[in-house]
Every structure is written in structure tokens, then in C-alpha cells.
Design a protein around this motif. Structure first.
Motif, PDB file in Angstrom:
ATOM      1  N   HIS A   1    -105.922 107.048  21.435  1.00  0.00           N
ATOM      2  CA  HIS A   1    -105.307 108.193  22.128  1.00  0.00           C
ATOM      3  C   HIS A   1    -104.674 109.088  21.068  1.00  0.00           C
ATOM      4  O   HIS A   1    -103.846 108.636  20.272  1.00  0.00           O
ATOM      5  CB  HIS A   1    -104.251 107.691  23.110  1.00  0.00           C
ATOM      6  CG  HIS A   1    -103.560 108.763  23.871  1.00  0.00           C
ATOM      7  ND1 HIS A   1    -104.099 109.355  24.996  1.00  0.00           N
ATOM      8  CD2 HIS A   1    -102.357 109.373  23.681  1.00  0.00           C
ATOM      9  CE1 HIS A   1    -103.254 110.255  25.468  1.00  0.00           C
ATOM     10  NE2 HIS A   1    -102.189 110.297  24.683  1.00  0.00           N
ATOM     11  N   VAL A   2    -105.070 110.378  21.037  1.00  0.00           N
ATOM     12  CA  VAL A   2    -104.538 111.322  20.055  1.00  0.00           C
ATOM     13  C   VAL A   2    -103.775 112.415  20.802  1.00  0.00           C
ATOM     14  O   VAL A   2    -104.293 113.019  21.746  1.00  0.00           O
ATOM     15  CB  VAL A   2    -105.664 111.952  19.210  1.00  0.00           C
ATOM     16  CG1 VAL A   2    -105.077 112.882  18.145  1.00  0.00           C
ATOM     17  CG2 VAL A   2    -106.508 110.863  18.554  1.00  0.00           C
ATOM     18  N   ALA A   3    -102.537 112.667  20.366  1.00  0.00           N
ATOM     19  CA  ALA A   3    -101.700 113.681  21.007  1.00  0.00           C
ATOM     20  C   ALA A   3    -101.104 114.599  19.953  1.00  0.00           C
ATOM     21  O   ALA A   3    -100.912 114.198  18.800  1.00  0.00           O
ATOM     22  CB  ALA A   3    -100.590 113.018  21.819  1.00  0.00           C
ATOM     23  N   TRP A   4    -100.812 115.842  20.353  1.00  0.00           N
ATOM     24  CA  TRP A   4    -100.153 116.790  19.464  1.00  0.00           C
ATOM     25  C   TRP A   4     -99.528 117.906  20.296  1.00  0.00           C
ATOM     26  O   TRP A   4     -99.728 117.988  21.508  1.00  0.00           O
ATOM     27  CB  TRP A   4    -101.104 117.354  18.419  1.00  0.00           C
ATOM     28  CG  TRP A   4    -102.196 118.257  18.915  1.00  0.00           C
ATOM     29  CD1 TRP A   4    -102.209 119.620  18.933  1.00  0.00           C
ATOM     30  CD2 TRP A   4    -103.474 117.853  19.465  1.00  0.00           C
ATOM     31  NE1 TRP A   4    -103.400 120.092  19.448  1.00  0.00           N
ATOM     32  CE2 TRP A   4    -104.199 119.035  19.770  1.00  0.00           C
ATOM     33  CE3 TRP A   4    -104.064 116.614  19.721  1.00  0.00           C
ATOM     34  CZ2 TRP A   4    -105.467 119.002  20.323  1.00  0.00           C
ATOM     35  CZ3 TRP A   4    -105.333 116.592  20.273  1.00  0.00           C
ATOM     36  CH2 TRP A   4    -106.024 117.772  20.559  1.00  0.00           C
ATOM     37  N   ALA A   5     -98.754 118.771  19.645  1.00  0.00           N
ATOM     38  CA  ALA A   5     -98.082 119.882  20.318  1.00  0.00           C
ATOM     39  C   ALA A   5     -98.402 121.190  19.602  1.00  0.00           C
ATOM     40  O   ALA A   5     -98.715 121.197  18.406  1.00  0.00           O
ATOM     41  CB  ALA A   5     -96.564 119.663  20.339  1.00  0.00           C
ATOM     42  N   THR A   6     -98.343 122.303  20.360  1.00  0.00           N
ATOM     43  CA  THR A   6     -98.481 123.638  19.774  1.00  0.00           C
ATOM     44  C   THR A   6     -97.336 124.512  20.270  1.00  0.00           C
ATOM     45  O   THR A   6     -96.749 124.241  21.317  1.00  0.00           O
ATOM     46  CB  THR A   6     -99.825 124.292  20.145  1.00  0.00           C
ATOM     47  OG1 THR A   6     -99.997 124.248  21.578  1.00  0.00           O
ATOM     48  CG2 THR A   6    -100.986 123.576  19.479  1.00  0.00           C
ATOM     49  N   ASP A   7     -97.036 125.570  19.512  1.00  0.00           N
ATOM     50  CA  ASP A   7     -95.930 126.458  19.874  1.00  0.00           C
ATOM     51  C   ASP A   7     -96.342 127.535  20.883  1.00  0.00           C
ATOM     52  O   ASP A   7     -95.514 128.344  21.291  1.00  0.00           O
ATOM     53  CB  ASP A   7     -95.331 127.107  18.629  1.00  0.00           C
ATOM     54  CG  ASP A   7     -96.322 128.013  17.920  1.00  0.00           C
ATOM     55  OD1 ASP A   7     -97.545 127.845  18.099  1.00  0.00           O
ATOM     56  OD2 ASP A   7     -95.869 128.909  17.171  1.00  0.00           O
TER      57      ASP A   7
ATOM     58  N   THR B   1     -99.459 123.457  25.888  1.00  0.00           N
ATOM     59  CA  THR B   1     -98.710 123.274  24.639  1.00  0.00           C
ATOM     60  C   THR B   1     -98.581 121.798  24.270  1.00  0.00           C
ATOM     61  O   THR B   1     -98.275 121.477  23.124  1.00  0.00           O
ATOM     62  CB  THR B   1     -97.302 123.885  24.745  1.00  0.00           C
ATOM     63  OG1 THR B   1     -96.612 123.312  25.856  1.00  0.00           O
ATOM     64  CG2 THR B   1     -97.384 125.407  24.929  1.00  0.00           C
ATOM     65  N   SER B   2     -98.792 120.910  25.225  1.00  0.00           N
ATOM     66  CA  SER B   2     -98.817 119.472  24.957  1.00  0.00           C
ATOM     67  C   SER B   2    -100.253 118.989  25.126  1.00  0.00           C
ATOM     68  O   SER B   2    -100.823 119.085  26.223  1.00  0.00           O
ATOM     69  CB  SER B   2     -97.889 118.724  25.911  1.00  0.00           C
ATOM     70  OG  SER B   2     -96.541 119.086  25.691  1.00  0.00           O
ATOM     71  N   HIS B   3    -100.824 118.470  24.061  1.00  0.00           N
ATOM     72  CA  HIS B   3    -102.252 118.161  24.018  1.00  0.00           C
ATOM     73  C   HIS B   3    -102.471 116.646  23.904  1.00  0.00           C
ATOM     74  O   HIS B   3    -101.705 115.950  23.233  1.00  0.00           O
ATOM     75  CB  HIS B   3    -102.909 118.847  22.826  1.00  0.00           C
ATOM     76  CG  HIS B   3    -102.636 120.316  22.757  1.00  0.00           C
ATOM     77  ND1 HIS B   3    -103.542 121.275  23.148  1.00  0.00           N
ATOM     78  CD2 HIS B   3    -101.537 121.002  22.346  1.00  0.00           C
ATOM     79  CE1 HIS B   3    -103.025 122.470  22.980  1.00  0.00           C
ATOM     80  NE2 HIS B   3    -101.801 122.334  22.488  1.00  0.00           N
TER      81      HIS B   3
END
Length: 356
Positions: free
Chosen positions: A175-181, A207-209
Motif C-alpha cells: 500500500h503506497v500513500a502520499w499527500a499533495t498541497d 490531496t490524500s493519495h
């Protein structure tokens, strides 16, 4: 007597009977910005009169221009164009700034008196909302201005990716997660080399991936990078990173049996739930001493023991190692070689002797 009007026919008359040598009169209720014709006449008490020739004057204009057809166009990351019209010749001004005015922090101008106006602003910041107003001033210095309005420059800034994390790593998934502005789509490129080769993507702007990678190979290092693209196709891409899937569960041994037991031989059979090799340790004690093996990976296992001693109890254990080097060892088991139940073939050389 003053005769006056917008043409040489005059049309209006101002009269005052007062015999003086210095004459001065104020005309009122005139129209602004209008050229008037006039002449003055004077008569003495004997009614001898004289008149001047035709003269003109122009009243001052007090009506500002009417601004219309304002268009904001050609917005780029750093510039914008404005066009508008006025109902009379006038100069051009655009006041602008990041906060609502007045006052504004910048102004562009064109002093030419025209009815079709065009001005450009440059040196702006991308993806920024600016406030502006338009002004036009006629030749009589009457000024019109619009109310505060806004425009936004084009966005060329990609999202900022942060907090990239890999979790829930199994033998076949992660499971891969990341955030953007800012809201943007989601994509992961991944593979066993930095060339990747596989992609998992989602078009939803968030914005939450998070993306789940599936059908991965166990005990394998994967390269990956995440990508996010905003609504204007500005894309951010992370540097290469890696994670490693875990090994699958070790083999489960079941169904251990000893078959075909003779005085000197026996077969040990068992099964595993995954492909694995085969090994039997056996001996008369739990220290064993003899090992048999077969490196072939299989789920069904069968090893033949030989060199047994009839009637002897043997200890044994079976071991299976899967393709990832994980060993499973059974508990100690026992079996007995077949006993010798064959009588002598015959009795010979029987002799009796007398006792002393």
C-alpha cells in the motif's frame, strides 16, 4: 444686451438696463462642453446702439467618459491584457495589486486619447489572484473608473508531493500513500528495475493519495516513484525509491507416514502446502545420524530408507525447505523395522551327552 446660443442664430438673450461704461454679466444654465456663439450690444440714453461681431466660447465638460465592454484576456502565468471602450476620447489606466483597492500597488497607463483602449500588465506571479480597476480620463480631466474586480494568472506550479509512505507490505502486495498541497490525480510507476514497467493510476483529484499494488513477486525489491498532476496538467514526480516484499509463509508439513516397512527398508512420505524439497533425518536416537534428501521442489514427498536393522525402533524427523530458503521441521516421529519372525530352516548335528 447679450445674444447667445449654440449657433450663430443665438436663441437666448440677456438684457439689463443700466447705463455704465464697464459691462460684465454672468451667463448661467449653460451646457457643459458646448461651444456658444455670442454678441454684445449697448445703447446710450438717446437710444444710439452699437453691437460687436460674433464671438464664441466653450463651456467646460463635467461629464466623465462612459466605460464599457471591459475584457480581460490572454492571461498567462505572468501577464494579462485588458481592452475596453469609452464613449469619448480618453486616456487609459489600469490599477492592480494582490489586495482589493484602492489603493493598488501598480498602475499601467497610456496617455493617448482614444475610444478603444488596450493595456497589458507583465511581471505577474503565476497562479495568483489580482485585483484591478480600469480608469479613463477625458480631455477636460473628467475621470471614470470601474469597481474593483479580479483576474487569476495561469498556474504553472506543479503540486508539492509529501509524506510518501509504503505500508501493509505482504509477499504479493503493498500500500503506497502520499499527500499533495493541491487537488491532483494519483499514479505510481513501479517495477523490479528503475525502468519500472508497471503503473497503477487513479484520475480522481484529491490531496490524500493511496494506491494498492497487487500481484507482486515475493521476497523481491521493487523500485517505484509517485506522480501527481493538477487540473492544469502541472505534474510533480518523486525521485526513485524502493521497498521489498516479504517472503511467503513457510511450508506446512502434513500427512507424515511410514509405509512399506521391511526388516531393512521403509518409505517416509508427507505433503506440504507449497513446493519444497525433502529431507529425512533418522537413527536409533533423537540425535539421528543418517540424513537422506531430495532437492526437487514438490508438494508430495517420498524418501526411501535402507540399511535398517530388523526389529529396531528408529527416531526420525522430516524437513522441507521452500524456494525462499525457509525450512519447516516436523516433531520427532518413530517407527520400528520389521522383526525377524522366520524360524531356522532345520536342526542339525544334535548330540546328547551323559551327565557326570
Amino acid at each position: 444686451v447679450i445674444s447667445y446660443g449654440p449657433t450663430i442664430s443665438y436663441g437666448s438673450l440677456y438684457t439689463e438696463i443700466s447705463y455704465v461704461t464697464s459691462h460684465s454679466r454672468n451667463l448661467t444654465v449653460l451646457t457643459g462642453g458646448t461651444t456658444y456663439h455670442y454678441r454684445v450690444c449697448s445703447a446710450d440714453p438717446a437710444n444710439n446702439s452699437v453691437c460687436s461681431g460674433d464671438q464664441t466660447f466653450t463651456t467646460l465638460e463635467i461629464t466623465p467618459p462612459v466605460i464599457s465592454n471591459v475584457v480581460v484576456s490572454s492571461t498567462t502565468p505572468t501577464s494579462v491584457n485588458f481592452t475596453w471602450t469609452t464613449d469619448e476620447n480618453a486616456s487609459s489606466f489600469v490599477d492592480y495589486g494582490l489586495a482589493a483597492g484602492p489603493a493598488y500597488t501598480g498602475t499601467v497607463t497610456d496617455a493617448a486619447f482614444v475610444t478603444s483602449h488596450s493595456l497589458a500588465i507583465t511581471g505577474l506571479s503565476d497562479n495568483s489572484t489580482y485585483h484591478f480597476r480600469i480608469r479613463s480620463r477625458d480631455i477636460s480631466n473628467n475621470e471614470a473608473q470601474t469597481t474593483d474586480a479580479t483576474f487569476t494568472t495561469a498556474d504553472i506550479t506543479p503540486p508539492v508531493i509529501s509524506a510518501v509512505a509504503v505500508s501493509n507490505i505482504t509477499s504479493t502486495g503493498a500500500h503506497v500513500a502520499w499527500a499533495t498541497d493541491e487537488s491532483s490525480d494519483s499514479a505510481i510507476e513501479y517495477g523490479v528495475t528503475i525502468s519500472y514497467g508497471s503503473t497503477s493510476a487513479g484520475a480522481t483529484m484529491v490531496t490524500s493519495h493511496a494506491r494498492d499494488l497487487v500481484s507482486l513477486a515475493p521476497d523481491t525489491t521493487y523500485h517505484f516513484r509517485v506522480k501527481s498532476k493538477d487540473a492544469l496538467n502541472n505534474e510533480a514526480v518523486t525521485d526513485d525509491a524502493t521497498f521489498k516484499t516479504i517472503k511467503p509463509a513457510a511450508a506446512v508439513i502434513s500427512g507424515i507416514q511410514v509405509t512399506s516397512i521391511t526388516q531393512t527398508t521403509a518409505h517416509v512420505i508427507w505433503t506440504t502446502d507449497v513446493d519444497a524439497d525433502s529431507m529425512v533425518d533418522f537413527g536409533t536416537t533423537q540425535s539421528y545420524g543418517v540424513t537422506l534428501s531430495n532437492a526437487t521442489l514438490a508438494k508430495t514427498h517420498d524418501l526411501s530408507l535402507s540399511g535398517l536393522v530388523k526389529g529396531t525402533t528408529y527416531n526420525f524427523k522430516v524437513t522441507s525447505k521452500d524456494g525462499y530458503g525457509q525450512e519447516t521441521v516436523s516433531t520427532n516421529q518413530t517407527f520400528a523395522a520389521a522383526a525377524d519372525r522366520t524360524p531356522p530352516a532345520k536342526v542339525t548335528s544334535f548330540q546328547a551327552t551323559a551327565g557326570v
